[in-house]
Scaffold this motif. Structure first.
Motif, PDB file in Angstrom:
ATOM      1  N   PHE A   1       0.869  -1.173   0.000  1.00 27.80           N
ATOM      2  CA  PHE A   1       0.000   0.000   0.000  1.00 27.80           C
ATOM      3  C   PHE A   1       0.907   1.224   0.000  1.00 27.80           C
ATOM      4  CE2 PHE A   1      -1.791   3.307   2.941  1.00 27.80           C
ATOM      5  CZ  PHE A   1      -2.590   3.913   1.985  1.00 27.80           C
ATOM      6  N   VAL A   2       0.827   2.003  -1.066  1.00 25.61           N
ATOM      7  CA  VAL A   2       1.711   3.152  -1.211  1.00 25.61           C
ATOM      8  C   VAL A   2       0.911   4.426  -0.954  1.00 25.61           C
ATOM      9  CG1 VAL A   2       3.354   4.312  -2.706  1.00 25.61           C
ATOM     10  CG2 VAL A   2       2.957   1.863  -2.959  1.00 25.61           C
ATOM     11  N   ALA A   3       1.414   5.268  -0.081  1.00 30.36           N
ATOM     12  CA  ALA A   3       0.612   6.388   0.420  1.00 30.36           C
ATOM     13  C   ALA A   3       0.379   7.522  -0.575  1.00 30.36           C
ATOM     14  CB  ALA A   3       1.202   6.922   1.720  1.00 30.36           C
ATOM     15  N   SER A   4       0.951   7.442  -1.765  1.00 32.38           N
ATOM     16  CA  SER A   4       0.567   8.391  -2.816  1.00 32.38           C
ATOM     17  C   SER A   4       0.813   7.780  -4.187  1.00 32.38           C
ATOM     18  CB  SER A   4       1.317   9.721  -2.690  1.00 32.38           C
ATOM     19  OG  SER A   4       2.573   9.662  -3.333  1.00 32.38           O
ATOM     20  N   ASP A   5       0.024   8.197  -5.154  1.00 32.42           N
ATOM     21  CA  ASP A   5       0.158   7.659  -6.508  1.00 32.42           C
ATOM     22  C   ASP A   5       1.528   7.952  -7.101  1.00 32.42           C
ATOM     23  OD1 ASP A   5      -2.389   6.750  -6.307  1.00 32.42           O
ATOM     24  OD2 ASP A   5      -3.268   8.130  -7.787  1.00 32.42           O
ATOM     25  N   VAL A   6       2.028   9.135  -6.828  1.00 27.84           N
ATOM     26  CA  VAL A   6       3.335   9.493  -7.371  1.00 27.84           C
ATOM     27  C   VAL A   6       4.395   8.509  -6.873  1.00 27.84           C
ATOM     28  CG1 VAL A   6       5.157  11.230  -7.330  1.00 27.84           C
ATOM     29  CG2 VAL A   6       2.796  11.935  -7.702  1.00 27.84           C
ATOM     30  N   MET A   7       4.350   8.202  -5.588  1.00 23.70           N
ATOM     31  CA  MET A   7       5.304   7.207  -5.072  1.00 23.70           C
ATOM     32  C   MET A   7       5.030   5.833  -5.667  1.00 23.70           C
ATOM     33  SD  MET A   7       6.137   7.996  -1.077  1.00 23.70           S
ATOM     34  CE  MET A   7       4.519   7.668  -0.409  1.00 23.70           C
ATOM     35  N   ALA A   8       3.773   5.548  -5.939  1.00 29.61           N
ATOM     36  CA  ALA A   8       3.421   4.240  -6.498  1.00 29.61           C
ATOM     37  C   ALA A   8       4.091   4.025  -7.856  1.00 29.61           C
ATOM     38  CB  ALA A   8       1.905   4.100  -6.620  1.00 29.61           C
ATOM     39  N   ILE A   9       4.181   5.087  -8.638  1.00 30.16           N
ATOM     40  CA  ILE A   9       4.868   4.996  -9.929  1.00 30.16           C
ATOM     41  C   ILE A   9       6.294   4.508  -9.716  1.00 30.16           C
ATOM     42  CG2 ILE A   9       5.643   6.274 -11.964  1.00 30.16           C
ATOM     43  CD1 ILE A   9       2.704   6.389 -11.690  1.00 30.16           C
ATOM     44  N   GLY A  10       6.964   5.112  -8.757  1.00 23.95           N
ATOM     45  CA  GLY A  10       8.339   4.712  -8.464  1.00 23.95           C
ATOM     46  C   GLY A  10       8.402   3.286  -7.946  1.00 23.95           C
ATOM     47  N   ALA A  11       7.446   2.947  -7.131  1.00 29.02           N
ATOM     48  CA  ALA A  11       7.429   1.600  -6.549  1.00 29.02           C
ATOM     49  C   ALA A  11       7.260   0.546  -7.639  1.00 29.02           C
ATOM     50  CB  ALA A  11       6.303   1.489  -5.524  1.00 29.02           C
ATOM     51  N   ILE A  12       6.365   0.823  -8.571  1.00 27.17           N
ATOM     52  CA  ILE A  12       6.132  -0.123  -9.667  1.00 27.17           C
ATOM     53  C   ILE A  12       7.412  -0.313 -10.480  1.00 27.17           C
ATOM     54  CG2 ILE A  12       4.940  -0.423 -11.866  1.00 27.17           C
ATOM     55  CD1 ILE A  12       2.500   0.929 -10.554  1.00 27.17           C
ATOM     56  N   ARG A  13       8.081   0.801 -10.707  1.00 25.47           N
ATOM     57  CA  ARG A  13       9.333   0.732 -11.447  1.00 25.47           C
ATOM     58  C   ARG A  13      10.321  -0.189 -10.729  1.00 25.47           C
ATOM     59  NH1 ARG A  13      13.612   4.423 -11.757  1.00 25.47           N
ATOM     60  NH2 ARG A  13      12.564   5.985 -10.468  1.00 25.47           N
ATOM     61  N   ALA A  14      10.423  -0.021  -9.423  1.00 29.25           N
ATOM     62  CA  ALA A  14      11.356  -0.847  -8.651  1.00 29.25           C
ATOM     63  C   ALA A  14      10.962  -2.320  -8.706  1.00 29.25           C
ATOM     64  CB  ALA A  14      11.395  -0.364  -7.202  1.00 29.25           C
ATOM     65  N   ILE A  15       9.665  -2.577  -8.602  1.00 27.54           N
ATOM     66  CA  ILE A  15       9.183  -3.960  -8.621  1.00 27.54           C
ATOM     67  C   ILE A  15       9.515  -4.616  -9.951  1.00 27.54           C
ATOM     68  CG2 ILE A  15       7.118  -5.417  -8.623  1.00 27.54           C
ATOM     69  CD1 ILE A  15       5.834  -3.279  -6.730  1.00 27.54           C
ATOM     70  N   GLN A  16       9.197  -3.899 -11.029  1.00 29.92           N
ATOM     71  CA  GLN A  16       9.428  -4.477 -12.355  1.00 29.92           C
ATOM     72  C   GLN A  16      10.911  -4.666 -12.639  1.00 29.92           C
ATOM     73  OE1 GLN A  16       7.081  -1.784 -14.761  1.00 29.92           O
ATOM     74  NE2 GLN A  16       5.263  -3.083 -14.597  1.00 29.92           N
ATOM     75  N   GLU A  17      11.705  -3.721 -12.205  1.00 34.60           N
ATOM     76  CA  GLU A  17      13.148  -3.860 -12.416  1.00 34.60           C
ATOM     77  C   GLU A  17      13.710  -5.079 -11.705  1.00 34.60           C
ATOM     78  OE1 GLU A  17      15.624  -0.570 -11.421  1.00 34.60           O
ATOM     79  OE2 GLU A  17      14.597   0.728 -12.864  1.00 34.60           O
ATOM     80  N   SER A  18      13.094  -5.412 -10.584  1.00 33.93           N
ATOM     81  CA  SER A  18      13.599  -6.543  -9.805  1.00 33.93           C
ATOM     82  C   SER A  18      13.177  -7.867 -10.441  1.00 33.93           C
ATOM     83  CB  SER A  18      13.061  -6.469  -8.380  1.00 33.93           C
ATOM     84  OG  SER A  18      11.726  -6.950  -8.339  1.00 33.93           O
ATOM     85  N   GLY A  19      12.456  -7.783 -11.552  1.00 32.72           N
ATOM     86  CA  GLY A  19      12.051  -8.992 -12.246  1.00 32.72           C
ATOM     87  C   GLY A  19      10.718  -9.543 -11.761  1.00 32.72           C
ATOM     88  N   ARG A  20      10.090  -8.857 -10.842  1.00 42.65           N
ATOM     89  CA  ARG A  20       8.773  -9.307 -10.368  1.00 42.65           C
ATOM     90  C   ARG A  20       7.679  -8.670 -11.212  1.00 42.65           C
ATOM     91  NH1 ARG A  20      12.081  -8.444  -5.925  1.00 42.65           N
ATOM     92  NH2 ARG A  20      12.045  -9.942  -4.224  1.00 42.65           N
ATOM     93  N   ARG A  21       6.516  -9.249 -11.162  1.00 40.29           N
ATOM     94  CA  ARG A  21       5.401  -8.723 -11.924  1.00 40.29           C
ATOM     95  C   ARG A  21       4.349  -8.099 -11.002  1.00 40.29           C
ATOM     96  NH1 ARG A  21       3.743 -14.238 -13.940  1.00 40.29           N
ATOM     97  NH2 ARG A  21       4.441 -14.485 -11.783  1.00 40.29           N
ATOM     98  N   VAL A  22       3.727  -7.047 -11.532  1.00 37.97           N
ATOM     99  CA  VAL A  22       2.567  -6.454 -10.883  1.00 37.97           C
ATOM    100  C   VAL A  22       1.360  -6.814 -11.744  1.00 37.97           C
ATOM    101  CG1 VAL A  22       1.442  -4.312 -10.149  1.00 37.97           C
ATOM    102  CG2 VAL A  22       3.953  -4.496 -10.066  1.00 37.97           C
TER     103      VAL A  22
END
Lengths: 339, 339
Positions: B248-269
Motif C-alpha cells: 500500500f503506497v501512500a501516494s500515486d506518485v510514489m506508487a509509480i516509483g514503486a512499480i518501477r522498482a518492482i518491475q526492475e527486480s524482475g517481479r510482476r505487478v
DNA sequence: CTGAAAGCGCTTACAG
DNA sequence: CTGAAAGCGCTTACAG
C-alpha cells in the motif's frame, strides 16, 4: 491584536502622527532619538499599519497580480508551474509586495476576474503567463487599462508589452545540433502545443538546426505534443513508425512518456533512438537512464518578471522591456555520448 | 481608465454619493428607476470602486490568504497542489474574494510574511496548508492574532482550529482491507513522511486493517517515503528484500516509483506484488498497468475550506469546524482483480 | 427610498 | 527634523 493606529503610537511616544508615519516608512531626516523611541513603541505594542488606509492614501497597493490562463492541462502535471510560482513568490517577498493569484479556467472566471485585475486601486501591476492565442484578450484588456504588465513567456503580439522569456529557439537549436553532431540522421521531434509560442519557437529551433545542416524537412518526423507524459507516449508511438534514430522532445515530462514508448517497442535508448528533452526539472530517473536536456531557468524567469514589473511600477519605465534568458545543454546518457 | 469616483457617478446621474454606493453594493430599497440609471452610468463610464477606500471604510478586504509552508519537496512534483489551488481559486472567485498567495520557504520568509498574514486590514481570513510539526508556529501565530483561519489537512493540535481534511485513516484502511480480501498475506507499505499527519494517518489505517484481521505487525514491511517518485522507488527497493506480496503506497506518485522498482527486480505487478496507491490524480499509465487507488477529493477540499473560512468571516461562527471528506476505493488492474 | 455628514487610518505637500 | 491639516474614496448610521 493591533487595532492600534498611528495616532496611538504617536500619543504614546509624544510625537505627531506624521513622524510615526515617517519612521514606519523609513524616511530619512528623522532624529535618531525619535526613531528609536517610535520603533520601541511599535515593537512593544505590536502595531501594524492598516494596509487599506495606506493604499488609499498612497495610491499604491503593494500587491502584484498573477494571472494564469489555464489553457493547458499541463498546469496539473508539469513541475514548470510550481517552480515559476516559487520564483515569483520569492521575489515578491523580497521586494515587499504581496501576490494575488488568479487561475482563469473558463469564460465565467474572466468576467469576474477582468475587472478586478485591471482595477487601478487593487493591483499595482500584473504578471500574465501567456503564449496562447486565447491569452491575447486579457493582455489587450490590461494594456487598454494602462496597467503595468509583464508577460511570462513570449506573447503572440509583442508590441507595447514587456515580457520575460527563455530563448526557446536557440535552446531547441542547440539540442538538435547536439544530435546531429552525434551522427544521428533521422531526427524527429515531439513539439509543444502549436497554438502556443513555446511550441512554435522550439519547433522553429528544431527546423533551423536541421535546415542549416542540409537536412530535408520531413513532416512525418514532426508530431505535435501537449506537454503531458501521456501525450509524449502517444506522439512517440506515432513517430516510431518512421523509424527515427533520434528525437527532440519539447519537454522533459513528455520525454518520460516518449522513452516509455521507445522501450516498449523493443528499441533501446540511446542505441536505437537518442533523446533530448527540454526543462531540466528534477524528474524521476527512468530506469538507469538519465535524460540529456536543455536547462531553462524557470525560477529565474519568475524572479526577473517580478523585478521588471516592479521597475515599471516604481520607476515608470514606459518602453517595453524584452528579456530573453539563456538556456543550457545538459549532457547525460540519453544520447549515448558524454561529449 | 477609471479614476472616476462615486462622486462622479453621483453627479452624472443627479443623486447622492450614498445612493450610488447602495446600488453598487446591491442594497435593497432603491427605486428601480434610480438603480437603472446608476447602473447605466457605471456601465458607460467603466467606473470601478476603489478597493482600498472600500476596505478602509468597511473594514473588510474581501481577500483571503493562502499560506503554503513548503516543508515538502513534493510541492514541485505532486499534482496534489495544483488541484488544491484550483479548488481554492475557483471557490474564491465564486464568492468574490481575491486570493493572496504565500509560499513559505525559509525562516526569512516567515519574518516578512507573518506580520502581513496576521495584519487585520490586509486579509479577512487565511487558509494554511498544514500537517507538519513545523507548521504549528504559523497556526499558533494566526490563532493568537484572532484571525479567521481554516487549516487544509489535519493539524497536529486540533483544539480551537477549524480544518478540512480527508479521511486518511479510513482510506488507508480500505486500501489494505482490499489487499487482504484478495488473499495477500505479506502486505507492506510505503508511508508518507511521518513528520506529517497525512503520513501518520495513512499508516494508522494500514496498521488498523492488518491488526483487525490478526496480522502481526512487522516493522520491516513498513518504510517511510517522502511523496516523491524517487522516494517511492528507493523505498520499494528496501521493501523488496522482505518479499512482500502486496504494498500500500501512500501516494500515486510514489506508487509509480514503486512499480518501477518492482518491475526492475524482475517481479510482476500484480501477480507477484499487488499495489494500491492513494490520490487518484490523473497519472501516466505505467505500461498497460492501471493503478488501483484511493480517490481523494482534492479540489473539493479546497472548495470546502474556502466555504468554511468565508462562513467564519461573515457569520462569525466561532466554534471550530472539522470537516472530514470521504475517500473512495477505485479498483483497477494493479491488484489483479476487478472485484 | 434618499441625502448630509462623520469616519475609516493612513500619506504628504506645506510651513516652520 | 517635526507638526497641523488636507485629502485619498469609500460605507454607514442617522434623520427625514
Amino acid at each position: 491584536m493591533s487595532n492600534l493606529t498611528l495616532e496611538d503610537i504617536a500619543r504614546r511616544v509624544g510625537v505627531s502622527r506624521s513622524t510615526v508615519s515617517r519612521v514606519v516608512n523609513n524616511h530619512p531626516n528623522i532624529s535618531e532619538d525619535v526613531r528609536t523611541r517610535v520603533l520601541a513603541a511599535i515593537d512593544e505594542t505590536g502595531y501594524q499599519p492598516n494596509a487599506a488606509a495606506r493604499s488609499l492614501a498612497s495610491q499604491r497597493s503593494q500587491t502584484l497580480g498573477l494571472a494564469l490562463p489555464q489553457t493547458v492541462s499541463s498546469f496539473f502535471t508539469d513541475p514548470y508551474f510550481p517552480h515559476l510560482l516559487k520564483g515569483i513568490s520569492e521575489a515578491c517577498n523580497q521586494h515587499d509586495y504581496a501576490l494575488t493569484f488568479f487561475l482563469i479556467t473558463c469564460k465565467d472566471d474572466e468576467k469576474k476576474i477582468f475587472p478586478k485585475i485591471s482595477n487601478k486601486s487593487f493591483l499595482d501591476g500584473v504578471l500574465v503567463q501567456s503564449g496562447h492565442h486565447g491569452d491575447q484578450q486579457i493582455i489587450g484588456h490590461l494594456v487598454d487599462a494602462n496597467k503595468p504588465l509583464v508577460v511570462l513567456g513570449r506573447p503572440f503580439r509583442v508590441d507595447n508589452v514587456s515580457f520575460v522569456n527563455v530563448d526557446n529557439v536557440k535552446g531547441a537549436y542547440t539540442a538538435v545540433s547536439h544530435l546531429i553532431r552525434l551522427g544521428r540522421r533521422r531526427i524527429s521531434t515531439i513539439t509543444g502545443p502549436l497554438a502556443s509560442t513555446v511550441g512554435l519557437d522550439r519547433k522553429e529551433g528544431f527546423l533551423m538546426a536541421l535546415g542549416e545542416r542540409g537536412f530535408r524537412k520531413n513532416d512525418k518526423l514532426i508530431v505535435e505534443g501537449d506537454f503531458t507524459e501521456q501525450g509524449g507516449y502517444y506522439s512517440m508511438q506515432t513517430l516510431l513508425r518512421e523509424n527515427p534514430d533520434a528525437v527532440f522532445v519539447a519537454s522533459d515530462v513528455m520525454a518520460i512518456g516518449a522513452i516509455r514508448a521507445i522501450q516498449e517497442s523493443g528499441r533501446r535508448v540511446p542505441e536505437d533512438v537518442a533523446i533530448v528533452g527540454f526543462d531540466d526539472i528534477p524528474l524521476s530517473t527512468i530506469t538507469d537512464l538519465e535524460l540529456t536536456t536543455i536547462r531553462q531557468p524557470v525560477i529565474e524567469t519568475g524572479v526577473r518578471a517580478v523585478e521588471v514589473l516592479i521597475d515599471l511600477i516604481e520607476n515608470g519605465t514606459d518602453f517595453p522591456q524584452h528579456i530573453i534568458l539563456d538556456t543550457k545543454l545538459v549532457v547525460r546518457s540519453s544520447c549515448g555520448s558524454k561529449s
